[in-house]
Write an enzyme that holds these catalytic residues in place. Structure first.
Site, PDB file in Angstrom:
ATOM      1  N   ASP A  11      15.941  19.401 -14.438  1.00 46.85           N
ATOM      2  CA  ASP A  11      15.834  19.707 -12.949  1.00 46.85           C
ATOM      3  C   ASP A  11      15.774  17.487 -12.662  1.00 46.85           C
ATOM      4  OD1 ASP A  11      15.365  20.271 -10.415  1.00 46.85           O
ATOM      5  OD2 ASP A  11      13.472  20.232 -10.475  1.00 46.85           O
ATOM      6  N   ASN A  13      18.994  16.170 -10.510  1.00 48.64           N
ATOM      7  CA  ASN A  13      20.799  15.958 -10.931  1.00 48.64           C
ATOM      8  C   ASN A  13      20.882  15.614  -9.545  1.00 48.64           C
ATOM      9  OD1 ASN A  13      21.557  16.781 -13.377  1.00 48.64           O
ATOM     10  ND2 ASN A  13      21.797  18.355 -12.456  1.00 48.64           N
ATOM     11  N   GLU A  58      19.422  31.868  -8.265  1.00 50.89           N
ATOM     12  CA  GLU A  58      19.228  31.625  -6.830  1.00 50.89           C
ATOM     13  C   GLU A  58      20.731  30.085  -6.619  1.00 50.89           C
ATOM     14  OE1 GLU A  58      16.214  34.150  -8.840  1.00 50.89           O
ATOM     15  OE2 GLU A  58      16.500  32.103  -9.307  1.00 50.89           O
ATOM     16  N   ASN A  59      20.573  29.976  -7.557  1.00 46.63           N
ATOM     17  CA  ASN A  59      21.340  29.229  -7.762  1.00 46.63           C
ATOM     18  C   ASN A  59      23.338  28.959  -6.306  1.00 46.63           C
ATOM     19  OD1 ASN A  59      21.131  26.968 -10.810  1.00 46.63           O
ATOM     20  ND2 ASN A  59      20.042  26.610  -8.469  1.00 46.63           N
ATOM     21  N   TRP A  60      23.136  30.366  -5.872  1.00 40.51           N
ATOM     22  CA  TRP A  60      24.229  30.791  -5.247  1.00 40.51           C
ATOM     23  C   TRP A  60      24.168  30.704  -3.909  1.00 40.51           C
ATOM     24  CZ3 TRP A  60      28.385  32.480  -6.911  1.00 40.51           C
ATOM     25  CH2 TRP A  60      28.674  32.992  -8.213  1.00 40.51           C
ATOM     26  N   ARG A  62      23.579  27.897  -2.778  1.00 44.19           N
ATOM     27  CA  ARG A  62      23.545  26.326  -2.750  1.00 44.19           C
ATOM     28  C   ARG A  62      24.911  25.889  -1.935  1.00 44.19           C
ATOM     29  NH1 ARG A  62      21.963  22.735  -8.249  1.00 44.19           N
ATOM     30  NH2 ARG A  62      19.469  23.436  -7.972  1.00 44.19           N
ATOM     31  N   SER A 181      10.334  28.696 -12.269  1.00 42.44           N
ATOM     32  CA  SER A 181      11.785  29.160 -11.191  1.00 42.44           C
ATOM     33  C   SER A 181      12.415  29.925 -11.936  1.00 42.44           C
ATOM     34  CB  SER A 181      12.012  27.419 -11.453  1.00 42.44           C
ATOM     35  OG  SER A 181      11.736  26.497 -10.405  1.00 42.44           O
TER      36      SER A 181
END
Length: 225
Positions: A11, A13, A58-60, A62, A181
């Site tokens: 985590d 970046n 969950e990064n979709w 973004r 997470s």
């Protein structure tokens, strides 16, 4: 205390890039380079498994351009680092809901799993399009499809994405966030947790050794005395 399997929530970046006035994608690029380094450090230390939280379900949420960059970065890093992985005897595996990814990404992932499957020094598991809740739901549904009506722990474990892996001994999360997470929810029930303020691209070998030293001082009772 033996450390066989290390899991890392990489985590920070975006914050790393923002602090330097750089675009977020540059933070992801530096983070990918750090992932390569930590695999090599773990191999040097005799750690047999390292699981890296690379892209969550969950990064979709973004922006599409960031998501597409992450897919392209994965393919680029795999191709660029293939010879190095073979030299270092690294086996690459993927953990997640692969069928939801673009077909070209799935093909590259499966190709590199096949090419490195005989490497034995360390297994590097990339949790890609991964969600812990989704994994448990998928395991239950697959068990039902295979005729199970009730489950015990051993039954469910057989239907996890990578059931042959030992549970992580230690989970490291960088950037100061103190939550899981949705990462390996079943597998980390008794894992030790270590949180650091260091942003992922700045995570050094010294930071890794500090986390391992802290881990080795702990007593793991697994619910016993």
């Amino acid at each position: 205390m033996s450390l066989t399997h290390l899991a890392v929530i990489m985590d920070g970046n975006g914050r790393w890039a923002k602090k330097r006035g750089l675009p977020r994608i540059e933070g992801h690029r530096r983070g990918a380079q750090k992932a390569e380094q930590i695999i090599e450090w773990c191999a040097e230390l005799g750690i047999k498994y390292v699981t890296l939280y690379t892209f969550s379900t969950e990064n979709w949420r973004r922006p599409p351009e960031e998501v597409n960059f992450l897919f392209a970065l994965l393919r680029q890093m795999l191709y660029e680092k293939f010879n190095r992985m073979m030299e270092q005897n690294v086996r690459i595996r993927f953990c997640g809901t692969m069928e939801q990814l673009p077909q070209e990404v799935v093909q590259v992932c499966r190709d590199f799993e096949e090419k490195t499957k005989s490497n034995e020094r360390i297994q590097a598991i990339l949790a890609f399009n991964y969600g812990g809740r989704r994994e448990i739901i998928d395991a239950i549904n697959n068990g039902i499809k295979n005729g199970l009506r009730t489950f015990n722990e051993d039954d469910l474990r057989k239907f996890l994405y990578l059931p042959d892996l030992p549970d992580p001994d230690l989970v490291i999360r960088t950037s100061g966030e103190m939550r899981i997470s949705n990462f390996l929810l079943w597998q980390i029930a008794y894992s030790e947790l270590y949180f650091t303020e260091t942003l992922w691209p700045d995570f050094s070998k010294e930071d890794l050794l500090k986390a391992i030293e802290d881990f080795e001082k702990r007593q793991r009772r697994f619910g016993g005395l």
